[in-house]
Motif scaffolding. Structure first.
Motif, short mmCIF file in Angstrom:
data_model
loop_
_atom_site.label_atom_id
_atom_site.label_comp_id
_atom_site.label_asym_id
_atom_site.label_seq_id
_atom_site.Cartn_x
_atom_site.Cartn_y
_atom_site.Cartn_z
N GLN A 204 43.75 44.49 36.81
CA GLN A 204 44.23 43.13 36.56
C GLN A 204 44.04 42.78 35.09
OE1 GLN A 204 41.79 40.94 39.34
NE2 GLN A 204 43.35 41.04 40.93
N ASN A 211 45.68 35.22 34.04
CA ASN A 211 45.93 35.52 35.44
C ASN A 211 46.13 34.32 36.35
OD1 ASN A 211 45.67 38.53 36.10
ND2 ASN A 211 44.01 38.20 34.67
N GLU A 214 49.25 34.00 38.39
CA GLU A 214 49.36 35.12 39.33
C GLU A 214 48.48 34.90 40.55
OE1 GLU A 214 47.92 39.78 39.45
OE2 GLU A 214 48.47 38.88 37.52
N LYS A 218 49.58 34.08 44.45
CA LYS A 218 49.15 34.95 45.54
C LYS A 218 48.57 34.13 46.68
CE LYS A 218 47.63 38.97 44.40
NZ LYS A 218 46.83 40.14 43.94
#
Length: 278
Positions: A204, A211, A214, A218
């Motif tokens: 990652q 992040n 992301e 998710k």
């Protein structure tokens, strides 16, 4: 001429069987007719991969899975007492001598193979024996750089990986938040290049700021799958979060905090819930 490498050579001669290609220093390699363009002429440049066949230099316009100095996953097409022949993407198979096999190579199975030139014979050779924890000099990476990975296998510290087909590195267990399989391909990011030349990789991007979208997406995707409910909270164990979402507890807490502030989810005692979901 660069043996085991893709390069541009000039057509020096054409006959009924193909063409002889010539390097700047006058070395020649034969390109069979099946790989020769029908409009090819003398002095044309051709991009080819150069290899050996019965002590003769040959060329092909096929692209090998790995050149000299690179790793690739290859399928064994024939296994003999003297060694194994591997399909490496070109018309001629790559030979891995028995002494260069970490364990006996079995026909029909896939293996991670490193391609090199054997000093004794001068021939392009494959090996499944290589040092997993290499020390490199002048590594062409910087922290955070996106790279292609081949998962080599598990170790005491985590997972050994091949980086961009050329370098060996390590993904620590603490940085793995998904199921990994040997010989599979993944996207990774350079974590650290240590003073001793070893390379640490993560699956990652480093830094929560990079992040956050992301991780939030998710969680939202998982909520959508589960009819707006997800039975995870701040009190859930790191193992539960990893199993369900393939992320760390730290990133999970920050992501649901962001979703809560944006009024997208409710954080309840034993679960999180999409707002306006019935």
């Amino acid at each position: 001429m660069k043996l085991g490498k893709t390069q541009t050579l000039k057509i020096a001669e054409i006959n009924n069987s193909g063409a002889f290609l010539e390097s700047e220093n006058g070395e020649r390699a034969f390109l069979p007719k099946i790989f020769l363009d029908e409009n090819a002429e003398i002095d044309n440049d051709v991009e080819v991969f150069v290899y050996q066949d019965d002590d003769r230099l040959k060329a092909t316009t096929e692209i090998p899975n790995a050149e000299v100095g690179e790793f690739a996953v290859m399928n064994c097409v024939q296994s003999l007492p003297s060694g194994a022949f591997m399909d490496w993407g070109i018309i001629k198979d790559l030979f891995v001598p028995y002494k260069q096999q970490k364990g006996k190579i079995i026909e029909g199975k896939r293996y991670l193979v490193y391609v090199y030139i054997d000093e004794a014979s001068g021939r392009i050779t494959g090996t499944t024996k290589f040092k997993r924890n290499q020390n490199y000099e002048n590594v062409p990476f910087k922290a955070g750089e996106k790279v292609d990975l081949i998962i080599a296998g598990q170790s005491e510290l985590g997972w050994n990986v091949v980086i961009n087909k050329k370098y060996l590195g390590l993904v620590y267990t603490s940085d793995v938040f998904k199921k990994l399989y040997p010989l599979s391909e993944e996207i990774g990011y350079i974590k650290t290049i240590r003073e001793d030349g070893k390379i640490d990789v993560t699956l990652q991007k480093q830094g929560f700021v990079q992040n956050i979208d992301e991780f939030k997406q998710k969680i939202l995707d998982k909520l959508e799958e589960n009819y707006g409910l997800l039975y995870l909270t701040d009190d859930s164990s790191p193992e539960e979060i990893k199993e369900e979402l393939q992320m760390s507890k730290k990133n999970f807490k920050k992501a649901i905090g962001g979703l809560y502030k944006e009024n997208i989810i409710e954080i309840l005692e034993d679960k999180i819930k999409l707002i306006n979901e019935e």
